[in-house]
Write a protein that holds these residues in place. Structure first.
Motif, PDB file in Angstrom:
ATOM      1  N   TYR A   1      59.603  68.796  33.383  1.00 44.29           N
ATOM      2  CA  TYR A   1      58.557  67.861  33.809  1.00 44.29           C
ATOM      3  C   TYR A   1      57.200  68.556  33.850  1.00 44.29           C
ATOM      4  CZ  TYR A   1      62.431  64.855  34.962  1.00 44.29           C
ATOM      5  OH  TYR A   1      63.546  64.086  34.875  1.00 44.29           O
ATOM      6  N   LEU A   2      57.223  69.829  34.244  1.00 44.10           N
ATOM      7  CA  LEU A   2      55.968  70.581  34.276  1.00 44.10           C
ATOM      8  C   LEU A   2      55.389  70.689  32.871  1.00 44.10           C
ATOM      9  CD1 LEU A   2      53.872  72.464  35.615  1.00 44.10           C
ATOM     10  CD2 LEU A   2      55.450  74.349  35.238  1.00 44.10           C
ATOM     11  N   TRP A   3      56.208  71.089  31.915  1.00 47.38           N
ATOM     12  CA  TRP A   3      55.693  71.251  30.551  1.00 47.38           C
ATOM     13  C   TRP A   3      55.334  69.909  29.922  1.00 47.38           C
ATOM     14  CZ3 TRP A   3      53.676  75.536  30.470  1.00 47.38           C
ATOM     15  CH2 TRP A   3      54.286  76.668  30.984  1.00 47.38           C
ATOM     16  N   GLY A   4      56.134  68.887  30.242  1.00 47.83           N
ATOM     17  CA  GLY A   4      55.815  67.536  29.751  1.00 47.83           C
ATOM     18  C   GLY A   4      54.453  67.098  30.252  1.00 47.83           C
ATOM     19  N   GLY A   5      54.236  67.291  31.550  1.00 48.87           N
ATOM     20  CA  GLY A   5      52.961  66.905  32.162  1.00 48.87           C
ATOM     21  C   GLY A   5      51.797  67.717  31.628  1.00 48.87           C
ATOM     22  N   MET A   6      52.020  69.008  31.436  1.00 49.91           N
ATOM     23  CA  MET A   6      50.944  69.877  30.937  1.00 49.91           C
ATOM     24  C   MET A   6      50.559  69.511  29.501  1.00 49.91           C
ATOM     25  SD  MET A   6      49.675  72.016  33.010  1.00 49.91           S
ATOM     26  CE  MET A   6      49.937  72.630  34.652  1.00 49.91           C
TER      27      MET A   6
END
Lengths: 228, 179
Positions: B139-144
């Motif tokens: 989710y972190l990489w998706g959001g970034m």
């Protein structure tokens, strides 16, 4: 200064990179969060949200001035700022959705329908998508006039979205202007302010560039019409 | 772009709940231990201990014993002792998912069976401690990614507009600033 616009853009970009370094590398996983890694989205999610409000408030201002004195500059300002509000709004909504899914879990659609902060922000964003689509046709004075009226509705939508988490049913955290603001960890503050300033500079750079393009387009169209 | 959108949708709609299974059928390993008197113990366990998820070992033991104990001790010192329940033939113990913080390969688990008169049997099982990647990293990489895609796409949009204008007006790069 000849390269001031580029300087602003590059500085903004470097500040955002600094924010990422600070958030992802310098500070470890956040404590007291269900999703300690996804919490890192905070450093860019909040700034992008605030810049979205700024952009849409500029649309409101530009639209109001246009309706008052038919200023071409004000109309350009509203049109260009709408595009940037949509871009930054997309960042804020999409990153928020990822963070929400990791931190709160559950069904995204029902959260958007039941949480007033999410619902009003999405509604505001969709409203300006409507503005953008409407502006994407030959620019007669009627189109500009109607668009300005639509742009003015942000006067209601922006405060509604911003204040919804304080006064309406919402899980969205509220920090600015509350007791929690003072208790923000210094590391969070540095990252947040760096991200906010970085995004602000990127916004200024993109807005400036877009305004210049819009002016060139209008000048060319004017020239074309004058020459028959 | 379509693939990316599809990926995003799947990622967001997928459930992140994982259930812990405490049934014998879920255990990957089975170990039978025959005591001198012919009594048999069977141990069911997963040889991978995933950090963050409770780890179970289920065991079948001879019925009717009440004073016997069975102890499980990892080579790191972590241990638990279980006293036989005369009314049961199967029981289990668990170790918390937070018992370990780092990966360990070939970790030894010493199992000791003790009766009223002293040790009745001992053997060693081997497991591996695995550190799964954090679930919220996706989710972190998706959001970034969202930030860079949005800024990149808009910059591309502006660049195309500039090129279009340049083609229309026939302006050279150097003359743009004059406008």
């Amino acid at each position: 200064m000849k390269y001031s616009r580029e300087f602003i853009g590059i500085t903004g970009f470097l500040l955002v990179l600094g924010t990422l370094y600070f958030g992802l590398i310098q500070t470890g996983p956040a404590k007291y969060f269900t999703a300690p890694n996804a919490q890192k989205l905070f450093y860019l999610h909040v700034p992008s949200g605030l810049i979205t409000y700024l952009a849409f408030l500029m649309v409101v201002g530009g639209s109001a001035v246009y309706l008052y004195n038919k200023s071409d500059y004000a109309d350009r300002l509203a049109k260009c700022s709408t595009e940037l509000g949509i871009v930054f709004g997309f960042m804020s909504l999409a990153s928020g959705t990822f963070w929400m899914k990791a931190e709160w879990g559950g069904d995204i659609v029902s959260r958007f329908l039941t949480d007033m902060r999410l619902a009003t922000t999405l509604a505001m964003w969709l409203l300006y998508i409507g503005y953008f689509v409407y502006r994407n046709q030959p620019e007669t004075s009627l189109v500009k006039n109607n668009a300005a009226i639509l742009g003015l509705s942000g006067m209601l939508m922006v405060p509604l979205s911003y204040l919804s988490s304080r006064f309406l049913r919402s899980h969205h955290p509220v920090i600015v202007g509350t007791e929690d603001q003072g208790s923000l960890d210094p590391s969070l503050r540095i990252g947040l302010y760096m991200g906010l300033f970085g995004f602000l500079l990127i916004y200024i750079f993109l807005f400036n560039t877009r305004m210049k393009i819009e002016k060139l387009e209008r000048d060319m169209l004017k020239l074309k019409m004058e020459n028959g | 772009m379509r693939f990316f959108s599809l990926f995003l949708v799947i990622l967001l709609l997928s459930s992140n709940a994982t259930a812990e299974c405490r049934e014998k059928e879920c255990m990957l390993k089975e170990y039978k231990y025959q005591q001198d008197g012919g009594m048999q113990h069977t141990f069911y366990y997963n040889n991978i201990f995933n950090i963050g998820t409770n780890w179970y070992i289920i065991f079948d033991y001879p019925s009717g014993k009440s004073d016997d104990t069975i102890s499980f001790e990892f080579s790191t010192g972590l241990s638990k002792v279980h006293t036989y329940d005369p009314d049961k033939e199967t029981d289990s113990i668990s170790f918390s998912g937070s018992s370990f913080t780092e990966e360990i390969f070939n970790l030894e688990l010493y199992v000791n069976i003790t009766g009223p008169e002293g040790p009745e049997g001992a053997f060693v099982l081997e497991i591996h401690v695995n550190k799964p990647s954090a679930e919220d990293m996706m989710y972190l990489w998706g959001g970034m990614t969202v930030f860079w895609i949005a800024i990149g796409a808009y910059t591309l949009f502006l660049s195309n507009k500039f090129r279009e204008l340049s083609n229309k007006s026939g302006l050279e790069d150097g003359n743009r600033e004059k406008n």
